[in-house]
Structure formats: C-alpha cells, structure tokens
Design a protein around this motif. Structure first.
Motif, PDB file in Angstrom:
ATOM      1  N   UNK A  96       0.841  -1.202   0.000  1.00 19.80           N
ATOM      2  CA  UNK A  96       0.000   0.000   0.000  1.00 19.80           C
ATOM      3  C   UNK A  96       0.880   1.258   0.000  1.00 19.80           C
ATOM      4  N   UNK A  97       0.427   2.286  -0.691  1.00 16.59           N
ATOM      5  CA  UNK A  97       1.061   3.608  -0.605  1.00 16.59           C
ATOM      6  C   UNK A  97       0.288   4.409   0.441  1.00 16.59           C
ATOM      7  N   UNK A  98       0.864   4.529   1.653  1.00 19.47           N
ATOM      8  CA  UNK A  98       0.126   5.194   2.736  1.00 19.47           C
ATOM      9  C   UNK A  98       0.351   6.707   2.750  1.00 19.47           C
ATOM     10  N   UNK A  99       0.967   7.229   1.688  1.00 16.18           N
ATOM     11  CA  UNK A  99       1.122   8.681   1.563  1.00 16.18           C
ATOM     12  C   UNK A  99      -0.051   9.305   0.808  1.00 16.18           C
ATOM     13  N   UNK A 100      -0.887   8.457   0.236  1.00  9.76           N
ATOM     14  CA  UNK A 100      -2.000   8.947  -0.596  1.00  9.76           C
ATOM     15  C   UNK A 100      -3.312   8.891   0.193  1.00  9.76           C
ATOM     16  N   UNK A 101      -4.342   9.468  -0.400  1.00  6.62           N
ATOM     17  CA  UNK A 101      -5.666   9.464   0.226  1.00  6.62           C
ATOM     18  C   UNK A 101      -6.174   8.024   0.345  1.00  6.62           C
ATOM     19  N   UNK A 102      -6.455   7.615   1.578  1.00  4.90           N
ATOM     20  CA  UNK A 102      -6.919   6.244   1.807  1.00  4.90           C
ATOM     21  C   UNK A 102      -8.327   6.238   2.414  1.00  4.90           C
ATOM     22  N   UNK A 103      -9.039   7.340   2.256  1.00  5.70           N
ATOM     23  CA  UNK A 103     -10.390   7.372   2.818  1.00  5.70           C
ATOM     24  C   UNK A 103     -11.313   6.487   1.978  1.00  5.70           C
ATOM     25  N   UNK A 104     -12.363   5.922   2.603  1.00  4.25           N
ATOM     26  CA  UNK A 104     -13.298   5.085   1.848  1.00  4.25           C
ATOM     27  C   UNK A 104     -13.812   5.836   0.614  1.00  4.25           C
ATOM     28  N   UNK A 105     -13.803   5.141  -0.519  1.00  2.00           N
ATOM     29  CA  UNK A 105     -14.217   5.772  -1.779  1.00  2.00           C
ATOM     30  C   UNK A 105     -13.037   6.266  -2.599  1.00  2.00           C
TER      31      UNK A 105
END
Ligand SMILES: [Fe+2]
Length: 404
Positions: free
Chosen positions: A244-253
């Motif tokens: 996973x790239x956890x620097x990006x937006x990971x919000x549902x949707x």
C-alpha cells in the motif's frame, strides 16, 4: 567493489562522469564508463524475473541468462557447476536505467545471469555473473525478510542487508524511507542500491513507498513492480502480499482504498500480508502527540481507515515502518485484543535511520518493543508461520509462531 571491476575505460575524458559515494567509511569512485548500480532483482514470479541496472552513459540493455545445471567434466570425477548463459533478452534503446524482464522461466529454479550494455561509442559494459531463483511453487516452504527506514545511514543498512542475505530469503520487503530525499537522484544509489548490492544482486526486493521517497520520479525509475508501482500486489507460495502507498488518500471511496478492498477480497491465499509505511498502531513518543506533554493517538491517522478492511478480509500481519524502532502488537480486532481473530501489526522501522523512542507508558496493544536497529525474518510452510526478529548484533529478540 566487485561490480566496478568491469569498467572499460579508466581514463577521465571530458565526457566521463566521476561518481563518488561514501559509505562504511570508504570512498570509492567510478571513473569513465561503467555500471554504477546493480544489477538488482525486482518483481519475481514463477515464470519471470525483472532485472535492473544503471550505466553512467546511455547504452543498450542485454541480459544473458541460463538455467543452472551440472555439466559432466571429462577427466574429473565430479560434475562441475556451469553457468551456460544460453538465452538472451536485448533492448536496443539507448538508456541509463535499464529494466529487462525475463520470461518463460521454470518455477523454483536457479538461473545464472549477467547484464551487458553497449554504449554509443561501442564500449561494452558488463556485470559479474549472479544467480537468482524464480518464485517457489504454491506448496513449497519459503522465507522473506522485512526491514525498512534505512535512509541516511548506509553503513548500518549494509550491515543489516548482509545479515538478511545470510539468511538466503526468497525476497525482501522494505517498508519504506529507503532514501533521505527521493528527489535527490544520487541517494538512490548511495543510500539504497549500493549498500544493499550483495543482497539485491540475488534477491528480489519490494518497497512500500515512504514519505521520504516524496513520490519522486526516481522511485518509479528505479523500481519495477506490478500495476502502478506505488501500490500493487503479488502472490508468493501460498501467500498474498498487498503493498500500500500510505502517503496517498486512503479514505473510503478513494481510488487506492477501493483497490485495496477489492484486492484483499479477491485473494483466496492461505496467508495474507499487507505492507505500508505508516503504522496503524504505534507507541512512538512524539509523532502522534508529544507524550512528554499530552496524550498520543498512538496511531498514524493516514491508515486508520484501512483497519476495518484488514479485519474483514482476514489479513494475518500488517507490516509497517516510519517510526525507527520495533513494535509488535497483540492480535487486534474492533479496537481490542482478540487472540483468535485479530490482526497483528509489526512496525519494523529499525533499518538504519536514527532511533526514535517510545512513549513513557505502555500502550494497550503492545506485545513487544525494541529500540534498536533490526530486521525480521519470516518462514512459512503450509499452515505454519514463524517470525524471528533480529537486532543488528545478531541477537534474536522476538519470536512469533502462528498456525492455521
Ligand atoms: Fe517515514
């Protein structure tokens, strides 16, 4: 360094590049035309391998390779190992960072290989001969190493990667922050590829991109992974790995959240592992609230949204870094310890960068802490998972066994 002994031209001309880097208190120089990084192994499957290297002049890309085999030697009572490099893949484009994919390989099989580039003026730049192994069959045991946050201190990273290679893992996962500043090209060699060279010549390495990589173009130039390369997944043996790239937006949707959800839902593998840079649970002293003055959230907000997905889809272990020390949680589900159905989070950020510290009081989720440089070795056979965590002095300070 071994890989520089094939330099063709030691004379310094106006067009020559002098490349200097320092690690392990040693200065070494590449003068003239040569291979300045690699060759190193990237994505591996049962039938393919990606090999990369860098030359300091634009040149063609060729990999010579062949299945390792024993050839009877006349007059000798024992067969001799040979490296018949009888297959060739070539790309004519003149480039500096080379990427060649070998295909139609056999599973769980050793191959010798050598890379070779020809510059515009006809100089041949070639590496030593190295060996790799294709991915194992689904029912075979295998091993992988997890390490990360090696940036800025290549001497410690070199020691840890040499120790990791001594374990002969099938592959390595680096949980990110492999360089101090991903936009500084030289650091990809001085902080990452050069200190890890002995390992990376022979063992495929996967990175989950950290914040210090800065989403720089050099990340995408120097790695070769499936999909879009900053988040991707692969199968190895009886396990599935979601990076996973956890620097990006990971919000549902969000695009990546929906991809992770679909990826985890689609895998039927016996073991499911996730790796990303930021820690869902961490006892760090100041990143998530300065514990000298206040409470801490004790988790990276970037990845909080992913926890329900991990619980829903039966992820076994989530690997992470960002904090420069080691922490293993109890199995967690629904915000509390659940030894039967919980997800275990292991922060393995002791890869070389300056150590951080833990909050002065214990977190409810903590199973084991270590404030030292370290790496983790995982072995898997069928339904048995074992994790051994070693510090930089070689002492095993944590052990975990799971059965299913
Ligand atoms: Fe980080």
């Amino acid at each position: 360094m071994n890989k520089y002994k094939h330099l063709i031209n030691s004379k310094i001309s106006a067009l020559s590049v002098v490349f200097l880097c320092a690690f392990q208190s040693t200065l070494f120089a590449v003068e003239g035309t040569g291979i300045i990084a690699g060759p190193y192994l990237q994505h591996v499957t049962q039938t393919s391998m990606v090999i990369m290297w860098e030359t300091n002049v634009a040149a063609t890309s060729t990999v010579k390779f062949g299945k390792a085999r024993f050839v009877p030697a006349p007059g000798r009572n024992k067969p001799e190992p040979k490296a018949p490099l009888d297959r060739v893949v070539s790309l004519d484009k003149m480039i500096n960072i080379h990427e060649v994919r070998l295909e139609n390989l056999e599973a769980q099989t050793d191959y010798f290989y050598q890379v070779l580039s020809v510059s515009k003026d006809g100089k041949i730049l070639e590496s030593d001969v190295f060996i790799f192994q294709t991915a194992v069959r689904e029912d075979s045991p295998f091993a992988y190493v997890v390490m990360g946050d090696n940036r800025t201190y290549p001497d410690r990273f070199k020691k840890l990667t040499d120790m990791a290679y001594a374990e002969r893992p099938n592959f390595v996962i680096n949980v990110g922050d492999v360089v101090s500043d991903g936009k500084v090209k030289e650091q990809w060699i001085t902080e990452y590829l050069a200190p890890a060279a002995e390992l990376m010549h022979r063992v495929p390495t996967y990175v989950s991109i950290g914040n210090h990589e800065r989403d720089a173009k050099w990340y995408y130039r120097y790695v070769s992974y499936p999909g879009n390369e900053n988040y991707y997944s692969f199968d190895y043996g009886n396990a599935h790995f979601t990076i996973v790239d956890s620097n990006k937006d990971l919000s549902p949707g969000s695009k990546e959240y929906e991809w992770i959800k679909a990826d985890l839902a689609s895998s039927k593998a016996k073991w499911k592992f996730v790796a990303h840079h930021h820690p869902p649970y961490s006892s760090d002293s100041d990143d998530y609230g300065n514990t000298a003055y206040s409470l801490s959230t004790r988790m990276a907000p970037e990845v909080k949204s992913l926890i329900p997905l991990y619980e829903q889809h039966g992820v076994d272990i989530v690997w992470c870094g960002h904090i420069h020390d080691y922490e293993r949680t109890w199995p967690i589900r629904g915000g509390k310890v659940d030894e039967k159905n919980g997800v275990i989070y292991i922060q393995a950020g002791g890869g070389g960068a300056g150590l951080e510290n833990f909050a002065p009081t214990r977190s409810w989720f903590t199973a084991k802490l270590l404030r030292y440089w370290q790496y983790c070795l995982v072995t898997i056979h069928d339904g048995t998972f074992r994790m051994m965590a070693y510090d930089i002095d070689g002492k095993m300070y944590d052990f975990l066994e799971l059965k299913k």
